[in-house]
Design a protein around this motif. Sequence first.
Motif, short mmCIF file in Angstrom:
data_model
loop_
_atom_site.label_atom_id
_atom_site.label_comp_id
_atom_site.label_asym_id
_atom_site.label_seq_id
_atom_site.Cartn_x
_atom_site.Cartn_y
_atom_site.Cartn_z
N GLY A 65 0.79 -1.23 0.00
CA GLY A 65 0.00 0.00 0.00
C GLY A 65 0.82 1.27 0.00
N ARG A 66 2.12 1.15 -0.14
CA ARG A 66 3.01 2.32 -0.17
C ARG A 66 3.78 2.35 -1.48
N ARG A 67 4.00 3.53 -1.98
CA ARG A 67 4.86 3.68 -3.17
C ARG A 67 6.30 3.67 -2.69
N PHE A 68 7.14 2.91 -3.36
CA PHE A 68 8.54 2.87 -2.99
C PHE A 68 9.41 2.79 -4.23
N HIS A 69 10.68 3.08 -4.04
CA HIS A 69 11.66 3.05 -5.13
C HIS A 69 12.60 1.88 -4.91
N LEU A 70 12.80 1.13 -5.95
CA LEU A 70 13.71 -0.01 -5.90
C LEU A 70 14.91 0.37 -6.77
N GLN A 71 16.08 0.39 -6.18
CA GLN A 71 17.28 0.79 -6.90
C GLN A 71 18.08 -0.45 -7.29
N THR A 72 18.53 -0.48 -8.54
CA THR A 72 19.28 -1.61 -9.05
C THR A 72 20.37 -1.14 -10.01
N ASP A 73 21.41 -1.94 -10.14
CA ASP A 73 22.44 -1.64 -11.14
C ASP A 73 22.25 -2.51 -12.38
N HIS A 74 21.06 -3.14 -12.49
CA HIS A 74 20.74 -3.98 -13.65
C HIS A 74 19.69 -3.26 -14.49
N ALA A 75 20.14 -2.56 -15.54
CA ALA A 75 19.26 -1.71 -16.34
C ALA A 75 18.10 -2.48 -16.96
N ALA A 76 18.29 -3.74 -17.25
CA ALA A 76 17.23 -4.52 -17.91
C ALA A 76 15.97 -4.63 -17.06
N LEU A 77 16.07 -4.46 -15.76
CA LEU A 77 14.88 -4.57 -14.91
C LEU A 77 13.91 -3.41 -15.07
N GLN A 78 14.32 -2.36 -15.74
CA GLN A 78 13.42 -1.23 -15.93
C GLN A 78 12.21 -1.60 -16.78
N TRP A 79 12.29 -2.64 -17.57
CA TRP A 79 11.17 -3.07 -18.41
C TRP A 79 10.19 -3.95 -17.66
N LEU A 80 10.45 -4.23 -16.40
CA LEU A 80 9.68 -5.22 -15.64
C LEU A 80 8.18 -4.96 -15.64
N HIS A 81 7.77 -3.71 -15.55
CA HIS A 81 6.34 -3.40 -15.50
C HIS A 81 5.65 -3.59 -16.86
N THR A 82 6.42 -3.67 -17.91
CA THR A 82 5.83 -3.81 -19.24
C THR A 82 6.35 -5.03 -19.96
N VAL A 83 6.66 -6.07 -19.23
CA VAL A 83 7.26 -7.27 -19.83
C VAL A 83 6.32 -7.90 -20.87
N LYS A 84 6.89 -8.17 -22.03
CA LYS A 84 6.17 -8.87 -23.09
C LYS A 84 7.09 -9.96 -23.62
N ASP A 85 7.85 -10.51 -22.73
CA ASP A 85 8.87 -11.50 -23.05
C ASP A 85 8.24 -12.88 -23.21
N ASN A 86 8.89 -13.73 -23.93
CA ASN A 86 8.44 -15.12 -24.07
C ASN A 86 8.88 -15.96 -22.89
N ASN A 87 9.64 -15.39 -21.99
CA ASN A 87 10.12 -16.11 -20.83
C ASN A 87 8.99 -16.18 -19.80
N LYS A 88 8.40 -17.35 -19.65
CA LYS A 88 7.22 -17.51 -18.78
C LYS A 88 7.54 -17.22 -17.32
N LYS A 89 8.76 -17.52 -16.90
CA LYS A 89 9.15 -17.25 -15.52
C LYS A 89 9.13 -15.75 -15.24
N LEU A 90 9.72 -14.95 -16.14
CA LEU A 90 9.73 -13.50 -15.96
C LEU A 90 8.33 -12.92 -16.07
N LEU A 91 7.53 -13.45 -16.95
CA LEU A 91 6.16 -12.97 -17.09
C LEU A 91 5.35 -13.26 -15.82
N ARG A 92 5.50 -14.45 -15.27
CA ARG A 92 4.80 -14.83 -14.03
C ARG A 92 5.22 -13.91 -12.87
N TRP A 93 6.52 -13.64 -12.76
CA TRP A 93 7.01 -12.77 -11.71
C TRP A 93 6.51 -11.34 -11.91
#
Length: 100
Positions: free
Chosen positions: A37-65
């Motif tokens: 219920g709170r907005r928070f910021h997650l900081q990472t040094d892995h740039a690829a994670l920025q697409w996480l909210h809009t994943v359209k990957d064929n990788n079912k594991k990443l899509l499920r997560w």
Amino acid sequence: MFLSKKLSERESHWSVSEKECYAIVSMLEKLPPYVWGRRFHLQTDHAALQWLHTVKDNNKKLLRWSLALQDFDFEIQYISGASNKVADALSCESFPESTG
């Protein structure tokens, strides 16, 4: 907050993106009382994670997560490794191995 988890043999063979995403999922499984219920910021040094909210990957594991993470209100902020020295200092790989 910093959390740590040893990967299993099977998990250690995942791609870097899978490992990084799994770290987020594992962290959020342990911290719902603090972030639900709170907005928070997650900081990472892995740039690829920025697409996480809009994943359209064929990788079912990443899509499920990605679907599991939709219950949380967070923003992923990329911080380059050179600027993210705190995370590197906490990494086990940053410490010399014990000889005794």
